[in-house]
Design a protein around this motif. Sequence first.
Motif, short mmCIF file in Angstrom:
data_model
loop_
_atom_site.label_atom_id
_atom_site.label_comp_id
_atom_site.label_asym_id
_atom_site.label_seq_id
_atom_site.Cartn_x
_atom_site.Cartn_y
_atom_site.Cartn_z
N ILE A 314 -20.32 3.96 -7.75
CA ILE A 314 -20.17 4.26 -6.34
C ILE A 314 -21.32 4.73 -5.59
CG2 ILE A 314 -18.41 5.94 -5.11
CD1 ILE A 314 -16.98 5.87 -7.83
N ASN A 315 -21.71 4.15 -4.51
CA ASN A 315 -22.87 4.31 -4.04
C ASN A 315 -22.87 5.38 -2.87
OD1 ASN A 315 -21.90 2.90 -1.97
ND2 ASN A 315 -23.59 1.63 -1.56
N ALA A 316 -21.52 5.94 -2.45
CA ALA A 316 -21.46 7.02 -1.46
C ALA A 316 -20.69 8.03 -1.79
CB ALA A 316 -20.74 6.21 -0.39
N PRO A 317 -21.15 9.25 -2.00
CA PRO A 317 -20.57 10.53 -2.53
C PRO A 317 -19.10 10.79 -1.60
CG PRO A 317 -22.93 10.91 -2.21
CD PRO A 317 -22.66 9.53 -1.75
N SER A 318 -19.26 10.33 -0.44
CA SER A 318 -18.20 10.68 0.49
C SER A 318 -16.68 9.87 0.18
CB SER A 318 -18.32 10.08 2.13
OG SER A 318 -18.85 8.78 2.09
N LEU A 319 -16.99 8.68 -0.68
CA LEU A 319 -15.75 8.06 -1.48
C LEU A 319 -15.12 8.98 -2.28
CD1 LEU A 319 -17.26 4.45 -1.42
CD2 LEU A 319 -16.06 5.48 0.21
N ASN A 320 -15.62 10.24 -3.04
CA ASN A 320 -15.21 10.50 -4.17
C ASN A 320 -13.75 11.26 -3.96
OD1 ASN A 320 -17.13 10.12 -5.63
ND2 ASN A 320 -18.47 11.63 -5.31
N ASN A 321 -13.44 11.53 -2.52
CA ASN A 321 -12.25 12.31 -1.97
C ASN A 321 -11.25 11.33 -1.63
OD1 ASN A 321 -13.52 14.62 -2.33
ND2 ASN A 321 -14.46 14.65 -0.47
N ARG A 322 -11.52 10.12 -1.68
CA ARG A 322 -10.43 9.17 -1.36
C ARG A 322 -9.35 8.95 -2.75
NH1 ARG A 322 -13.26 4.32 2.43
NH2 ARG A 322 -14.35 5.80 3.53
N THR A 323 -8.13 8.97 -2.26
CA THR A 323 -6.97 8.78 -3.26
C THR A 323 -6.40 7.93 -2.88
OG1 THR A 323 -5.66 10.55 -2.29
CG2 THR A 323 -7.23 11.13 -3.94
N ILE A 324 -5.49 7.14 -3.66
CA ILE A 324 -4.35 6.04 -3.52
C ILE A 324 -3.24 6.16 -4.41
CG2 ILE A 324 -6.02 4.21 -2.62
CD1 ILE A 324 -5.60 3.04 -5.53
N SER A 325 -2.04 5.76 -4.01
CA SER A 325 -0.78 5.71 -4.76
C SER A 325 -0.41 4.41 -4.62
CB SER A 325 0.11 6.73 -4.18
OG SER A 325 -0.48 7.99 -4.38
N GLY A 326 0.02 3.74 -5.99
CA GLY A 326 0.80 2.64 -5.66
C GLY A 326 0.42 1.85 -7.15
N SER A 327 1.09 0.71 -7.21
CA SER A 327 0.99 -0.22 -8.52
C SER A 327 0.35 -1.50 -8.20
CB SER A 327 2.48 -0.32 -9.00
OG SER A 327 2.57 -1.33 -9.78
N VAL A 328 -0.69 -1.67 -9.14
CA VAL A 328 -1.34 -2.83 -9.00
C VAL A 328 -1.55 -3.79 -10.03
CG1 VAL A 328 -3.91 -3.65 -8.49
CG2 VAL A 328 -2.91 -1.43 -7.61
N ALA A 329 -1.43 -5.10 -10.08
CA ALA A 329 -1.46 -5.80 -11.21
C ALA A 329 -2.99 -6.13 -11.87
CB ALA A 329 -0.82 -7.35 -11.07
N THR A 330 -3.07 -6.16 -13.07
CA THR A 330 -4.35 -6.47 -13.66
C THR A 330 -4.77 -7.79 -14.17
OG1 THR A 330 -3.80 -5.59 -15.81
CG2 THR A 330 -4.36 -4.08 -14.00
N SER A 331 -3.66 -8.72 -14.13
CA SER A 331 -3.81 -10.00 -14.67
C SER A 331 -4.83 -10.80 -14.05
CB SER A 331 -2.37 -10.64 -14.87
OG SER A 331 -1.88 -10.88 -13.33
N ASN A 332 -5.08 -10.68 -12.74
CA ASN A 332 -5.99 -11.42 -12.07
C ASN A 332 -7.22 -10.54 -11.51
OD1 ASN A 332 -7.47 -12.71 -9.67
ND2 ASN A 332 -6.01 -14.55 -10.36
N GLU A 333 -8.29 -10.42 -11.79
CA GLU A 333 -9.42 -9.46 -11.68
C GLU A 333 -9.57 -9.70 -10.12
OE1 GLU A 333 -12.95 -9.70 -13.73
OE2 GLU A 333 -12.06 -8.97 -15.56
N ASP A 334 -9.82 -10.66 -9.48
CA ASP A 334 -9.97 -11.01 -8.17
C ASP A 334 -8.85 -10.39 -7.29
OD1 ASP A 334 -12.52 -12.40 -8.66
OD2 ASP A 334 -11.34 -14.30 -8.80
N VAL A 335 -7.80 -10.55 -7.78
CA VAL A 335 -6.65 -9.95 -6.79
C VAL A 335 -6.79 -8.44 -7.04
CG1 VAL A 335 -4.17 -9.85 -6.53
CG2 VAL A 335 -5.19 -12.01 -7.03
#
Length: 363
Positions: A314-335
């Motif tokens: 992670i090349n920007a410290p400002s990103l550390n505070n970002r959060t998300i909620s949700g469900s993500v499929a892992t069967s396809n890496e690109d998706v």
Amino acid sequence: MFVCTAKKGVWNKMSSSKSNSFKNKAEELILDESFIRWVKFGLPEDNRKWENALVQQPDLKNVFAEARLWILEMGFESAVPENSEEIAFYQRLRASIDNTQAINVRRMIPQWLRIAATLTGAIVSLLAAYWALNYYSFKHITTGNGEIVRILLPDSSEVILNANTKVKYERKWNENEPRELWIEGEGFFNIRHINKDQTHIKNSERFIVHTSDLNIQVLGTSFNVNTRRNKTKVVLSAGKIQLSLKDNSKAPIVMVPGDAITYSQQQKAIVKNKSVLNPSVSSAWKEHRLIFVQSNIKEIAEQIEDNLGYTVKINAPSLNNRTISGSVATSNEDVLFKVLADLLNVDIKKDPQNKIILIQEKK
């Protein structure tokens, strides 16, 4: 047959130009164990013996020189001897030298050391046999990056292994012993309930999952175990289990459905809390999904590293505070990476050759 080709010319010269007396004396010296040691090793005891002999019998100087030259220049090669006298001489010479070298080696090694070496070899062989017997009596299963594997245990219990996980268990469980399994990584367990009487639990009716820190004892239940990043986390979905530290430094803890317990190797502490989430969230990975609930970017990066084997930068410290909620499929890496990039509003670059993920501010 072996002959000394390096000195065949010397033998012929001795045969033709030296008297039988000279030859006999030289041969006696060449076959003398002490003389050979003196020439080859120069041991003090032998030095005194043969130097005194030369002082007392100076006429043997040439015989000594001839015999010494033979011993120093000998080179055994495969060849056909030329006459019976030469054959007999080389047979005696070879037998004497081989015997002398064997005697010297044995004398140089103390008896206690030879015995110790023999015992050490026997112990190593026994340990190797024990290791092989112990290793092959267990079934070992390892999953790779992004791989989810379902296994059926000898009692028909089911275990689902997450990526980068190792388990082992005995191929055949003893009827009088607990059912046991060892895990490193993450797995979800559906343990077959075989106990008939809750007040009298037989040893063979117990099921124990071993991590590096905890022993998880169950009768019949469903739970998730995660041993990553120097922590062991257990989330109970159904049934009842008992946790105990391997060093027995704390009293066992009984878990009921919805409980989540985390043990930190660094802090040496157990944290128990009631899961605020549906317990199935912690095991969503077995359906090839990740569920995030106010998860920050560091937690997301850890999931990517643990399950897919990438190193996340992670090349920007400002990103550390970002959060998300949700469900993500892992069967396809690109998706997966595209969805995460959209949810986090970042750019995600993948280097599959070096297994690196770079997360940076969206340009």
